[in-house]
Design a protein around this motif. Structure first.
Motif, short mmCIF file in Angstrom:
data_model
loop_
_atom_site.label_atom_id
_atom_site.label_comp_id
_atom_site.label_asym_id
_atom_site.label_seq_id
_atom_site.Cartn_x
_atom_site.Cartn_y
_atom_site.Cartn_z
N ARG A 1 0.95 -1.50 0.57
CA ARG A 1 0.26 0.07 -0.21
C ARG A 1 0.49 1.01 -0.38
NH1 ARG A 1 -2.82 -3.12 3.54
NH2 ARG A 1 -1.99 -2.27 5.78
N ALA A 2 2.33 1.34 0.07
CA ALA A 2 2.84 2.62 0.19
C ALA A 2 3.26 2.67 -1.03
CB ALA A 2 3.92 2.35 1.34
N GLU A 3 3.31 2.49 -1.89
CA GLU A 3 4.02 2.39 -3.24
C GLU A 3 2.92 2.80 -4.30
OE1 GLU A 3 6.66 -0.69 -5.20
OE2 GLU A 3 5.33 -1.70 -4.37
N PRO A 4 2.00 2.52 -4.44
CA PRO A 4 0.86 3.66 -4.97
C PRO A 4 0.81 5.12 -4.27
CG PRO A 4 -0.46 2.06 -4.46
CD PRO A 4 0.66 1.65 -3.55
N VAL A 5 1.27 5.33 -2.95
CA VAL A 5 1.09 6.56 -1.84
C VAL A 5 1.95 6.92 -3.16
CG1 VAL A 5 1.09 7.71 -0.11
CG2 VAL A 5 -0.34 5.91 -0.41
N LEU A 6 3.75 6.44 -2.53
CA LEU A 6 4.43 7.07 -3.19
C LEU A 6 5.22 7.38 -4.70
CD1 LEU A 6 6.83 5.49 -0.68
CD2 LEU A 6 6.11 7.70 -0.34
N ALA A 7 3.99 6.67 -5.27
CA ALA A 7 3.99 7.18 -6.76
C ALA A 7 3.84 8.20 -7.18
CB ALA A 7 3.25 5.75 -7.37
N THR A 8 3.14 9.31 -6.05
CA THR A 8 2.29 10.40 -6.56
C THR A 8 3.70 11.60 -6.27
OG1 THR A 8 1.77 10.49 -4.29
CG2 THR A 8 0.27 9.74 -6.13
N ALA A 9 2.98 12.58 -5.92
CA ALA A 9 3.63 13.52 -4.89
C ALA A 9 4.44 13.64 -4.10
CB ALA A 9 3.44 14.97 -5.57
#
Length: 529
Positions: free
Chosen positions: A371-379
């Protein structure tokens, strides 16, 4: 293929993964009773001194009711809080090897091979049951080697092992109810806490014939303590523990077949159509709010309990120099009631450290679950994402400690007709635990950033501190052992002198560990399995 296929292999895997932690807690939980046996035999050599010490509402609340006056019965009574630790370790172990494995996706991977549907649950339970049985046997042999009766020693082993079995099964049921490991831990720990409260209320309601004494029989902790090793040796009470364990295991199996792998029976709550999830902090609040509310409520209840018995404990301590010595060893404050309150605040601080570690480990859970990767894929940057969770690691325990200090001060202040003054000083005594709590949170962050695969080892921090505190309450240990725990360097409040130096040193260490963890997280690959 049967539903239990591959259970033996999974047991070997669990033993390999827990090859350090499992033997450690078994040895330590065997050593504490034996050390208590020698120490309390010297401090309380007569039946009168033991009865005087135990005949107090405060101690009955914490440890249960002393039925006899022999040294064996007295030591067993004084160990009344340790079976709760055994139960806590049991439920956490089962949840770790069941719900955590499903949440990470490893159970599904194993299920696609030769492992049966119930192999993971069976392996976790059998390993935990076996560890508790080994603990009971070693404890019985150890106490027998100290000169205690063989039958009573094995009854004591049954008390400890029985608590471990019941709450391991509670953990198995909780793991079926929710898809989130943190929520499962909360449910199981809530049952453990409710069992303690039922036992405490029942025992303090006026002894065996009190109007609420029946509440103790609703608690597995109450059942275990009513075995009364070295006294009545009521082995038949152990049958209740075994029956409850079997019933809970059957319930866990039945619940497991009614849900999909990776999900829980309780439906996941849908988020609001419009809300504050557009920011990292909003998402972190969504993930941490249940934990914050649960821990804070538990701390307030603990504060009400400890504060309510403070005056009675003080009356007892004034009459017995041996009791004064024990509490001054725990706290070291000048006033006798203050010595008790120092010990209480240290206990609350140790529990708050467990909350801080759990909140910090949420970073690792979000990473391994993907779940961390989609958040960190943003700004959103890595440090911003980590900081949103660390707010709850740092401020969450502060809120919980504030609630505990205020509740303790309120109940004790009402008893001595000095609410305003007592609330202020006990809130300060609670909040002074924060530097040690934050240090253990920073240690967890350092492991997450630098050695992510070893992140679960962060639980060793509060565990070691709790064991040092429990051991030091009964025996005098070497100074360097005490110094391992950051809680031993805090000002002994209320009543003791305040020195800024140890607080600043702890905060400096906290800052260094936290910075190292954040730098490591920023530079390493993501995710690290």
């Amino acid at each position: 293929m049967t539903t239990l296929a591959g259970t033996g292999g999974l047991i070997r895997l669990i033993l390999r993964r827990d090859r350090v932690v499992l033997p450690l807690w078994i040895v330590v939980l065997c050593a504490i009773p034996m050390s208590f046996a020698s120490t309390y035999g010297e401090l309380f050599p007569t039946a009168e001194s033991r009865l005087s010490y135990a005949n107090n509402a405060g101690f009955i609340t914490l440890y249960g009711e002393l039925e006899g006056t022999s040294l064996g019965e007295f030591v067993t009574w004084r160990l009344g809080f340790v079976p709760l630790m055994v139960g806590l370790i049991g439920l956490l172990t089962v949840i770790r090897h069941t719900r955590v494995e499903e949440e990470s996706g490893r159970s599904e991977l194993l299920g696609s091979s030769v492992a049966g549907r119930h192999a993971g649950l069976a392996a976790a339970l059998l390993t935990t049951f076996g560890a508790n049985l080994l603990l009971g046997v070693l404890l019985a042999l150890g106490m027998y080697s100290q000169g205690f009766a063989l039958a009573g020693s094995f009854a004591l082993g049954l008390e400890f092992a029985g608590c471990g079995w019941v709450f391991a099964a509670v953990g198995a049921v909780a793991a079926q109810l929710t898809a989130n490991a943190g929520t499962a831990r909360g449910i199981a720990i809530g049952v453990l806490g409710a069992s303690f409260v039922l036992r405490a209320v029942g025992d303090t309601s006026g002894h065996a014939d009190g109007p609420l004494a029946w509440l103790s029989w609703l608690s597995p902790v109450g059942w275990a303590q009513r075995i009364h090793p070295y006294g009545a040796n009521r082995w038949w009470v152990g049958i209740l523990l075994l029956l409850a364990t079997v019933a809970l295991v059957v319930a866990a199996v039945q619940l497991a077949v009614r849900r999909d792998v990776g999900s829980g029976l309780l439906p996941a709550r849908l988020g609001p159509a419009e809300g504050s999830l557009g920011s990292p902090f909003g998402l972190a609040w969504r993930l941490h709010r249940g934990l914050l509310i649960a821990w804070t409520s538990a701390f307030v209840l603990l504060g009400l309990l400890f504060g309510g018995v403070a005056e009675g404990v003080g009356d007892l301590m004034r009459d017995d120099p041996a009791i004064q010595e024990i509490f001054q060893r725990m706290g070291g404050a000048a006033g006798l009631i203050d010595s008790y309150l120092v010990g209480v605040m240290m206990i609350i601080g140790l529990i708050a450290a467990a909350y801080a570690v759990q909140a910090t480990l949420r970073l690792r859970v979000e990473e391994t679950s993907g779940r961390a990767e989609p958040v960190l894929a943003t700004a959103t940057g890595r440090l911003q994402w980590a900081a949103s969770h660390l707010v709850f690691s740092l401020l969450g325990p502060a809120v919980a400690l504030l609630g505990a200090g205020a509740a303790t001060g309120l109940t004790y202040g009402m008893a001595v007709d000095d609410v305003g003054h007592q609330v202020g000083r006990l809130v300060g005594a609670a909040l002074v635990q924060l530097p040690a709590v934050w240090l253990l949170a920073a240690l967890t962050l350092a492991l997450f950033g630098l050695l992510p695969r070893l992140s679960p080892a962060a639980w060793a921090g509060p565990a070691i501190c709790i064991l040092i505190g429990l051991t030091n309450a009964g025996v005098q240990v070497a100074a360097w052992v005490n110094d391992i725990s950051p809680f031993r360097h805090l000002p002994q409040l209320p009543g003791g002198p305040i020195s800024a130096t140890p607080l600043l040193v702890l905060l400096a260490i906290t800052a260094a560990l936290g910075a190292a963890g954040l730098i490591g997280f920023r530079l390493r690959d993501l995710p690290v399995g």
